[in-house]
Scaffold this motif. Structure first.
Motif, short mmCIF file in Angstrom:
data_model
loop_
_atom_site.label_atom_id
_atom_site.label_comp_id
_atom_site.label_asym_id
_atom_site.label_seq_id
_atom_site.Cartn_x
_atom_site.Cartn_y
_atom_site.Cartn_z
N ASP A 1 0.86 -1.19 0.00
CA ASP A 1 0.00 0.00 0.00
C ASP A 1 0.89 1.24 0.00
OD1 ASP A 1 -1.97 1.88 0.28
OD2 ASP A 1 -2.62 1.25 2.28
N LEU B 1 -4.25 -2.47 -1.52
CA LEU B 1 -2.95 -2.91 -2.01
C LEU B 1 -2.71 -2.49 -3.45
CD1 LEU B 1 -2.96 -6.54 -0.56
CD2 LEU B 1 -1.60 -4.61 0.27
N GLY C 1 -2.18 -11.46 -1.13
CA GLY C 1 -2.78 -10.44 -0.28
C GLY C 1 -4.23 -10.21 -0.65
N LYS D 1 -4.09 -5.27 10.95
CA LYS D 1 -2.91 -4.50 10.59
C LYS D 1 -2.16 -4.24 11.88
CE LYS D 1 -1.37 -0.04 8.71
NZ LYS D 1 -0.26 -0.58 7.90
N THR E 1 6.47 -9.69 4.76
CA THR E 1 6.32 -9.41 3.33
C THR E 1 7.19 -10.32 2.49
OG1 THR E 1 8.04 -7.70 3.39
CG2 THR E 1 5.76 -7.00 3.76
N ARG F 1 4.62 -9.65 -0.27
CA ARG F 1 3.21 -9.89 0.00
C ARG F 1 2.62 -8.85 0.93
NH1 ARG F 1 1.70 -15.13 2.64
NH2 ARG F 1 -0.12 -13.92 3.27
N ASP F 2 1.31 -8.92 1.09
CA ASP F 2 0.53 -8.09 2.02
C ASP F 2 1.00 -8.35 3.45
OD1 ASP F 2 -1.47 -6.81 3.46
OD2 ASP F 2 -3.13 -7.83 2.47
#
Length: 583
Positions: A74, A81, A462, A498, A529, A537-538
């Motif tokens: 992001d 994303l 993600g 998150k 990540t 990755r997310d």
């Protein structure tokens, strides 16, 4: 370690992300729903239009067949994303000769940044739309790209990018927080040159700043390229055994925008191989981040953190240097995750055709058992050459499944004889976990895109549409990007987290999460990540709750060893949890 009850620091992600919705009971899917494909490719209709160029010239230069990677991150902090895809380009063996035509032609092939302009309607329906913002972002990649890593290196709350290369300096792009990036490669000290593929950000010394490991592949130049041949005598790509391996590099973040090379002092440079995959996790449960390197044709390495700035390669004694038959294999993609829900990190990695993927199960102390055959994963992957891969709970039942993307590195003779111009194509695979014991091959239910033979490499995982399940972006070698939208996961309940820390609320990579469901099942996940192949990755954590509608209890163990606990976390939406003891 400090354990205390905390309050939810930041409430729900804004409804513009499509996640602030009223939880609904998870109904059992009807026959029509069961017949729907689990994934559909939405790349073209969403505007994610990108085609990788490997520059193949008939000379069979090895870099042609190994890229590219892809990142999900992001970059503009709007709650969804975005996508960055690494580009290759043309290769020229006359490296010492000025060739302006070659340089101009190659400048056209650069990595691309796509902004996610997700729209969520009042009824919860979603419209995915990506906009190419590469030019406006100032994200200018140079050279022949390989992989990408993502992490907030200066703790300003914005995710930065690191791009690995062949034959050109790697690049670190600082996210300026206004939609633009600045190339800080030289100033930061991480502009190594050679041939790098994987990279990973993690805080190995627990000082609150993300450090960087960069895996190197081979000592290879186009001028000294070796000619190799297939079993039938036709030209083909060489194996890594034709060249010397290069040592990877470990960089410690000074906290002032620069890194120092600690490869020698950390002892990480004492052993190395042709690295294609890397993943970080606390494998031995001592609260310090370790990392695992997947090598191509050489023993893999498990670098255990010694808490004093040094690492020890414990792979051989831990049972993860080579599979149970004792022969080093061609490891590419790798991921770590708690697939059996017993509280420790297990390992999965993809291999060459004829070798089969490997599953190493952790006993909690950093010692592993090879269960590739027992779990049914070895035989099912034997005919494939796997690259991007991840543990991912596709159907949100609370058990981690496996998804792999495939494509060979040496010609498939049946395709070559049929005059296929790119005879390396293979289909993708999806395996559903049977409660952490065995795997069921559910590729036939995964969707038509899984049956499409391609030369797939990077895969980033993600929740692209913020609907509570994991989607996948696949980067194909010399082919188009695929956007696999998950259509099955959000039929069940879930929680999304998150994990934030510091003044700017950066993603706390390496934080571990214990999620206790109302039925008593303990799920362990972590924010990271890295993993897969040359991709990012997310960093958010998604955990499947199945049909359980009660909010779970959540405990977060932060990278510095402290912990916070939340009694009830809302379900079917994203929640930001902040480290209460942070600065």
């Amino acid at each position: 370690m400090r354990n205390r009850i905390a309050t939810i620091a930041v409430a729900l992600v804004a409804s513009s992300t499509g996640c602030n919705r009223t939880p609904q009971p998870a109904a059992a899917p009807d026959r029509a729903a069961a017949a729907e494909p689990w994934f559909v490719d939405r790349a073209h209709e969403a505007g994610l239009d990108f085609t990788h160029v490997n520059g193949m010239s008939g000379q069979f230069y090895m870099p042609e067949i190994l890229g590219p990677g892809v990142a999900l991150f992001d970059y503009d902090n709007d709650g969804d994303l975005d996508v960055f895809v690494v580009q290759g380009g043309m290769l020229n063996s006359e490296l010492g000769v000025k060739n302006s035509e070659f340089e101009i032609r190659n400048s056209e092939f650069r990595g691309r940044l796509f902004r996610n302009d997700l729209q969520v309607q009042p009824d919860g329906t979603r419209t995915l739309r990506f906009t190419d913002v590469t030019e406006a972002s100032g994200l200018v990649t140079r050279g022949y790209g390989m992989g990408v890593a993502a992490g907030d290196v200066d703790n300003d709350g914005y995710v930065d990018l690191y791009v690995t290369k062949f034959g050109a300096p790697n690049q670190l792009f600082h996210n300026n927080g206004d939609g633009t990036f600045t190339d800080v490669s030289r100033r930061s000290g991480v502009d190594m040159t050679g041939w790098s593929v994987p990279a990973a950000f993690f805080d190995f010394d627990r000082d609150g700043w993300l450090d960087l490991y960069v895996g190197s592949y081979l000592r290879y130049t186009l001028e000294a390229d070796t000619k190799c041949f297939s079993p039938v005598g036709a030209r083909d790509y060489c194996t890594p055994h034709s060249y010397q391996a290069l040592p990877g590099r470990l960089y410690r973040n000074r906290g002032d925008g620069t890194f120092v090379d600690v490869t020698a002092s950390s002892r990480v440079g004492s052993e190395f191989g042709p690295a294609l995959g890397v993943v970080s996790a606390d494998f031995d449960g001592d609260g310090w981040i370790d990392f695992y390197v997947a090598n191509d044709g050489k023993d893999n390495q498990l670098w255990l953190n010694q808490h004093n700035g040094t690492f020890r390669n414990a792979a051989l004694l831990a049972g993860v240097a080579v599979p149970v038959d004792g022969k080093a294999e061609g490891s590419m993609g790798v991921d770590a995750g708690d697939f059996d829900n017993d509280g420790d990190e297990d390992l999965f990695m993809t291999e060459l055709t004829g070798e089969g993927a490997n599953l190493y199960v952790n006993d909690g102390t950093g010692t592993f058992e090879d269960r590739s055959r027992a779990a049914g994963i070895g035989a099912a992957t034997m005919e494939f050459t796997g690259f991007g891969a991840a543990w991912v709970d596709v159907d949100n039942d609370g058990w981690l499944d496996l998804l792999t993307v495939n494509g060979t590195v040496q010609a498939i003779q049946s395709l070559a004889q049929a005059r296929d111009p790119f005879p390396f194509r293979q289909r993708k695979q999806l395996f559903r976990s049977l409660r952490g014991e065995r795997f069921e091959d559910v590729t036939a239910r995964a969707g038509a895109v899984f049956a499409l033979p391609e030369v797939s490499r990077g895969a980033a995982f993600g929740d692209i549409d913020n609907d509570g399940d994991i989607d996948v972006v696949i980067a194909n070698n010399n082919g188009p990007v695929r956007l696999l939208v998950n259509q099955v996961g959000n039929r069940q309940h879930w929680i999304g987290l998150k994990l934030a820390g510091g003044r700017a609320g950066r993603d706390m990579l390496g934080a571990r999460v214990e999620i206790v469901r109302a039925d008593g099942l303990h799920l362990w996940r972590r924010s990271h990540t890295d993993g897969s192949y040359a991709s990012a990755r997310d960093p958010r954590v998604i955990a499947g709750l199945g049909s359980i509608a009660q909010p779970p209890r959540v405990r977060v163990i932060w990278p510095d060893g402290r912990s916070d606990e939340w009694r009830e976390v809302p379900i079917d939406r994203y929640t930001t949890l902040k480290e209460s003891g942070g600065p």
